[in-house]
Structures are given as C-alpha cells and as structure tokens.
Design an enzyme around this catalytic site. Structure first.
Site, PDB file in Angstrom:
ATOM      1  N   LYS A 156     -61.245  -6.723  71.378  1.00 20.21           N
ATOM      2  CA  LYS A 156     -59.907  -6.993  71.908  1.00 20.21           C
ATOM      3  C   LYS A 156     -58.580  -6.971  70.664  1.00 20.21           C
ATOM      4  O   LYS A 156     -57.836  -7.731  70.747  1.00 20.21           O
ATOM      5  CB  LYS A 156     -59.874  -8.506  72.612  1.00 20.21           C
ATOM      6  N   ASP A 162     -65.636 -17.872  77.321  1.00 18.33           N
ATOM      7  CA  ASP A 162     -64.986 -17.917  78.579  1.00 18.33           C
ATOM      8  C   ASP A 162     -65.548 -17.799  79.771  1.00 18.33           C
ATOM      9  O   ASP A 162     -65.197 -18.402  80.745  1.00 18.33           O
ATOM     10  CB  ASP A 162     -63.627 -16.902  78.577  1.00 18.33           C
TER      11      ASP A 162
END
Length: 494
Positions: free
Chosen positions: A185, A221
């Site tokens: 990311k 997450d």
C-alpha cells in the site's frame, strides 16, 4: 437459489447485460476485426468455470500456506494470529487503540462495558516522506501522535493497555509480537521488514520517555473487522477488508494449522490471517490477468506482488478503469478521440470516481458521471460516452466483487459451518453502490448448498476490534490466573 433472478440483479449488472455498443474503430482487434467497445473490455467478463477455477487455485494456496512443509514456498502465507476467541460480552475497561493501514493513522480511546462501547478518536496524517523514510522516523511519528492524543484526553499520567491494528503482512509469533514480512500500500520504510513492530513501537515510546503505554495485542484489520462484528453477532467467523487493499481472516481448527506453536488448550481454534492479496504471485492467476492488470502491476511499487489484491482493491481499481478508458479514447471509441491531461495522468482516475459514476444507475441525466468528467477537464462528450464509461466502470468493479466473492465462498466451503456471518470493512465495500449486492449474489452461487451466510458491515473494526482483542486477552489471562489460584488454594485478588 442457484440462478440469478434477473429482477434482483443490481443496476450495474443490468448495464453489463443490456449494453450494446454501436461504435467501431478504424483500428483492428487481434483477430483482425474492427476494434469495438466489446472486444476491448471482454477480458473482464469471466465465466462461471473461471471463478470455479479461481476457487480451486485459492483452496490449494490456502492448504499450502497452512502446511508445515509447504508454507515457505506458498504465495498465500496463512499466518496464525494467536487470537483464539471471539468476545463473550463481558469485557470491560478502557483501552487505547492504534490503527495504521494507509495514509491515515488513527488513535482511539475505547471504553468497554459488556455490550456498551464508547469511542473517541482522532486521525493523524502519515506524510509521504515518512511512508518512504526510515522505520525509526515512522515509529517516532506514531509515538508523537500518541503523546498528543493522550495529552488531549488527560491520559499522560495513566498507564493504559494498547491494541495495535497494523494492516500489513506480518508473521505473528505471539499476540503482541508481529514480524513485518513486507510492506504494501505504498509504504517502504527502511529497517522494518523482518522486525517486530511492537518492539519498534515500544522503543519509540521509550525514546520519548513521557508516555506510559504497553502494547498487549497487535492485530490485522481483518481480525478487527471480525472481532468488532462478533461483539454483536457470535456467528461471525470471517473478517474481510475491501478498501485500499484487500485481505481476509477466518477461524481455523488447530488440527489444520500445522504451523501452530502455541498451547493446545480450549478452544481448539485460531484466527488465520490469510494475506490472500498475494494470491497469484506464483503465476497461478495468470489465466485471468488482462493487459490492463499487467500494466498496473508493472508500474506499482511492488511489481509481481499482491496480484489478487491489484485486481480488486481501491488502490488499483480506478487506474484499471482509466487504462481501459484511455484505450477506448485512443481508438476513437470515446470522446471522439479527444482526452485531457488529467485523464492521461497515471493514478488520476480515482477509485471513488468508479463508485460515483455507477451511482447514476439508470439515470439518463448522468449527473455524477458528468461531474467526474468536469473534474477530469473533459468537456466534449455525448450521452453515449457516458454510457460507455459507466459500462467500463461496472465491468471492472463487478469483476472485483466477483473475485472477492470467490475468495469468501472458498473460505465458507472450507470451514463448512452451517451458518457464518462475515464482518466486512473498507471504503470500497462501504461506498460502492453495488458491491454488497453483487457479492451476495455471487457467493450464493459459489457456496456449498445448505451453507447460510450474511455480510455484515463492521463498524470501526480497526479501532474497536483492536480494543476488543486486547480486552478479550485480558479477560482470558485473568480467568487463567483465577483457575491457577484456585488450584493452588490462593484467594483471588492476592
């Protein structure tokens, strides 16, 4: 229901089924016929057999990742998280939660009292220079943000437990020990890969010397999404992220987790962080990769990695759509061949544009689409141009939703539980107008008969989930201590 009821097909799926192009280019397709909108976008329309083959590839990759002898070479790593139990509703206390998974870094103060949850939070930005700087700079920045937050909430003179949602591929060696395997990311901080991120956080806190926090749990997450939903629904056994990136976790038996090195006490299960975004790194998804996917991969910061993620997630979807739109424009199938500086810029067609354009649905005024065109400085276009761009966006996003559905169906079939809730978080799932409906339909087609499932939006999973994991760990540790005390005849509290 094995076949899709056409009356219930989401709006963007209807566009795909009913759109019929009327434009032909002077340029020729690879088969020598004139280039049309249809043959430019055809690679995105996968067959049922394609999706079943993807599920076979995925199951094989999952099993390789779970195997002791095959894990080292497996593309999908299937990391045990050391989170064993979902909440039982008795968790109490105040917990600090950190959430790092992209350019925004959040700190939350969460108060748990059984089913009651109160949260206060603040978002801090991670500057680009820090994202690509050193690990020490990153964790010093995080520690500084923690100090600011604690000062604002009068917590500087309190010792408080902390849960850390760190949404990057990690090999966990304990509930509060996680080794970063590689950045994703857009992050590329030096000196972090191969190191324990909890230790790096504690070192940064010690360098400051003015805050007293102890990280008891580090989670992904996906685990946060699962735990947050499980706080309300005990049948939640899968966590799914569909945002900047994509990943999933699920509850696996210890018997199937050959890499498990913890205790074998009850419960005989552990949450597995699949890191499924890496599916295809070994070439196993080459059969569905389009030229557009290959271009996106080639120009990414991690070429050759996170192949499945690059076909699905928000970081890449807009760019895939832009590449298709630009190919159509250059073939004079869009905008009469005239584009704009913005449209030709890599990364400038944001994924939010895909969601906005598809929000028009059957609206013939194309209000949202025209607003996107204005932002891209496109001034000369027809209603047909609007329809074609809608069509492109719907194909790209539908493929993404179906690929994610194939992954979830593979997990549901593997777990073989009669009823499972899937906790879902992430901006792509939240804001795309049809993603939920497309996934429900496709998963229903792909799961074994008799398996019931529900997609449940996770409310602040990355923050609330980290706090709940920390609270559950505290509760289990206390219960263990009480049992040991009782066994040794020591009154609890001494």
């Amino acid at each position: 229901m094995n076949m899709i009821d056409k009356e219930n097909v989401p709006a963007n799926a209807r566009i795909i089924k009913t759109y019929s192009g009327r434009r032909k280019s002077k340029k020729l397709a690879s088969d020598g016929t004139p280039l049309t909108v249809e043959n430019v976008v055809k690679p995105f329309i996968l067959s049922d057999d394609d999706y079943k083959k993807i599920m076979d590839v995925m199951l094989d990759s999952f099993n390789q990742g779970l195997g002791k002898e095959t894990n080292a070479k497996a593309a999908v790593k299937m990391f045990p998280t050391y989170v064993r139990s979902v909440p039982d509703g008795t968790e109490t206390g105040k917990v600090l939660a950190l959430d790092l998974g992209g350019t925004n870094f959040r700190i939350l103060l969460i108060s748990l009292d059984g089913q009651e949850v109160n949260m206060e939070s603040k978002i801090f930005l991670i500057p680009q220079a820090i994202m690509t700087g050193t690990g020490e700079q990153l964790f010093d920045h995080i520690a500084e943000c923690i100090h600011k937050f604690m000062k604002d909430h009068d917590l500087l003179f309190h010792k408080i437990p902390l849960g850390f949602t760190f949404s990057f591929p990690c090999r966990q060696e304990g509930l509060n020990k996680a080794i970063l395997t590689h950045w994703t990311k857009g992050f590329k901080c030096a000196g972090v890969e191969g190191h324990d991120i909890v230790q790096l956080l504690h070192e940064a806190i010690e360098r400051r010397g003015d805050i007293d926090v102890n990280c008891l749990a580090v989670i992904n997450d996906t685990v946060g999404a699962l735990m947050s939903c499980a706080h309300e629904d005990r049948k939640c056994a899968v966590g799914l992220i569909l945002g900047t990136g994509t990943n999933a976790c699920y509850i696996e038996t210890l018997e199937n987790t050959e890499l498990w090195d913890g205790d074998t006490d009850e419960p005989h299960q552990v949450m597995i962080n699949t890191e499924w975004g890496a599916l295809g790194n070994d070439g196993s998804l080459d059969f569905i990769m389009t030229d557009y996917d290959k271009q996106v991969d080639k120009h990414s910061i991690n070429a050759g990695q996170q192949i499945y993620e690059k076909m699905i997630s928000g970081m890449y979807m807009g760019e895939i759509a832009r590449l298709v739109i630009e190919k159509l424009r250059k073939a004079k199938l869009l905008f009469n061949g005239k584009g704009s500086e913005e449209l030709s810029e890599r990364g400038r067609f944001y994924t939010k544009y895909v969601s906005e354009i598809e929000s028009d649905g059957d609206d013939s005024s194309f209000k949202c689409t025209k607003q996107v065109f204005a932002e891209l400085n496109l001034t000369k276009y027809t209603d047909e141009d609007c329809r074609i761009v809608q069509y492109v966006c719907s194909l790209v996003s539908t493929r993404a939703a179906y690929l994610a559905s194939a992954g979830i169906a593979t997990l549901l079939n593997k777990m073989n539980r009669p009823e499972v809730t899937i906790g879902v978080d992430g901006s792509l799932y939240r804001f795309h107008p049809h993603f939920h409906d497309l996934m429900e339909e496709k998963i229903r087609q792909l799961v074994k008969p008799g398996i019931k499932f529900k997609l449940m939006l996770s409310h602040d999973g990355s923050g609330k989930g980290a706090a709940i994991v920390t609270a559950v760990a505290n509760r289990l540790a206390l219960e263990k201590e009480q049992k040991l005390n009782a066994k040794n005849g020591i009154p609890n509290g001494e």
